[in-house]
Scaffold this active site. Structure first.
Site, PDB file in Angstrom:
ATOM      1  N   HIS A   1       0.816  -1.202   0.000  1.00  0.00           N
ATOM      2  CA  HIS A   1       0.000   0.000   0.000  1.00  0.00           C
ATOM      3  C   HIS A   1       0.860   1.267   0.000  1.00  0.00           C
ATOM      4  O   HIS A   1       1.962   1.306   0.539  1.00  0.00           O
ATOM      5  CB  HIS A   1      -0.902   0.040   1.235  1.00  0.00           C
TER       6      HIS A   1
ATOM      7  N   CYS B   1       0.338   2.730  -4.561  1.00  0.00           N
ATOM      8  CA  CYS B   1      -0.439   3.892  -4.971  1.00  0.00           C
ATOM      9  C   CYS B   1       0.321   5.182  -4.676  1.00  0.00           C
ATOM     10  O   CYS B   1       1.124   5.260  -3.748  1.00  0.00           O
ATOM     11  CB  CYS B   1      -1.776   3.911  -4.236  1.00  0.00           C
TER      12      CYS B   1
END
Length: 315
Positions: A90, A139
């Site tokens: 993440h 991301c």
């Protein structure tokens, strides 16, 4: 680069098992990369550190452990060495109080964020003539080395939601991170710096510490840092979990990069790598656009500076 120079790698895969943020392909990404580094790029297995949050892992990919591995790698570096960090997991964007509109960070399994400023400090410590390539399949990874020159940047179209089935984005919303760390700190505040410093102390990112600490970063080194990001700063990267029997979960960007290496071999520049991964992701229906940040020289240099004498016969 002379033959015999060290190639050092730290590979981190975070799947966040049994959490609401669980991903599926990140550990597979770094395991596949380890094989490629050894079999095609000549890395010694003993020079590759692997951190994952797989059940039973003895050393978890916490912020402290990741930074410890990266600092040890930089400490070992000598002129001409090749350093490589592959992160799959993440990422998030941080509203900043330090003069920037947004700041990029990766999210270790304990939420002790590692930011663009931490990567800048690592790059600045490198001996002259060495390189530090960061491959971040996360991301908001565009710009993850603070102040590194943009070579291939934002795509002209506005990003949209993932258009591929059986995928999820590798993002933990900033509000979710703030809620988690505030529950640990017990402080009532919207300033994430207060929470991270309370929970992690001096092991929190340099981004959240005093200006005096940040001033010790020194000047950016234009010849050292190379960032290949899975998407641009305002986009998300995809985690694929195929439902077809025999399919293996993976990050879309990491998988595209493996496809490029399989087709083009190790004779490919950093710029060409990003161009080809963009083409693959577009053909697969993903709305993410990998980016490249580095000096002009390193943009045209071979990915991981592979010397001719060690290129495998099948390339």
């Amino acid at each position: 680069m002379e033959n015999g120079k060290k190639r050092l790698a730290t590979l981190v895969g975070c799947n966040y098992p049994n959490t609401r943020n669980e991903l599926h392909g990140c550990i597979n990404d770094v395991l596949a990369m380890r094989d490629v580094l050894v079999n095609r790029f000549g890395f010694e297995p003993t020079n590759i550190e692997l951190l994952t949050d797989a059940p039973g892992s003895l050393v978890m990919p916490t912020g402290v452990n990741i930074m410890s591995m990266l600092n040890q790698m930089v400490d070992r570096a000598e002129p001409g060495d090749v350093l490589f960090f592959h992160y799959s997991g993440h990422g998030t964007r941080i509203p900043s109080n330090h003069g920037f509109k947004h700041d990029e960070a990766i999210v270790p399994c304990d939420f002790n964020l590692i930011t663009d400023m931490d990567f800048r400090r690592l790059v600045n410590r490198l001996p002259v003539g060495s390189t530090f390539t960061i491959l971040s399949d996360s991301c908001h990874s565009g710009g993850l080395i603070d102040k590194e020159k943009e070579q291939i940047g934002p795509y002209v179209a506005n990003p949209t939601l993932l258009s591929v089935l059986n995928c999820r984005s590798k993002i933990i919303p900033f509000d979710s991170i703030l809620h988690h760390v505030s529950s640990l700190s017990g402080i009532q505040s919207s300033d994430i710096s207060l929470h991270l410093l309370e929970v992690f102390g001096n092991e929190a990112s340099i981004k959240f510490r005093s200006n005096a600490v940040q001033d010790n970063l020194g000047s950016p080194r234009s010849d050292s840092g190379i960032l290949l990001s899975g998407c641009q700063a305002n986009e998300t990267s995809a985690d694929m979990n195929p439902v077809i029997k025999g399919g293996k979960a993976c990050g879309a960007f990491s998988n595209a990069l493996q496809m490029v290496l399989k087709e083009h071999g190790t004779r490919i520049s950093n710029r060409e790598m990003i161009i080809h991964t963009r083409e693959i992701l577009q053909a697969q229906g993903f709305d993410q656009h990998p980016c490249l940040y580095c000096s002009d020289e390193n943009a045209e240099a071979p990915f991981l500076w592979q010397p001719e004498s060690s290129i495998t016969k099948d390339d």
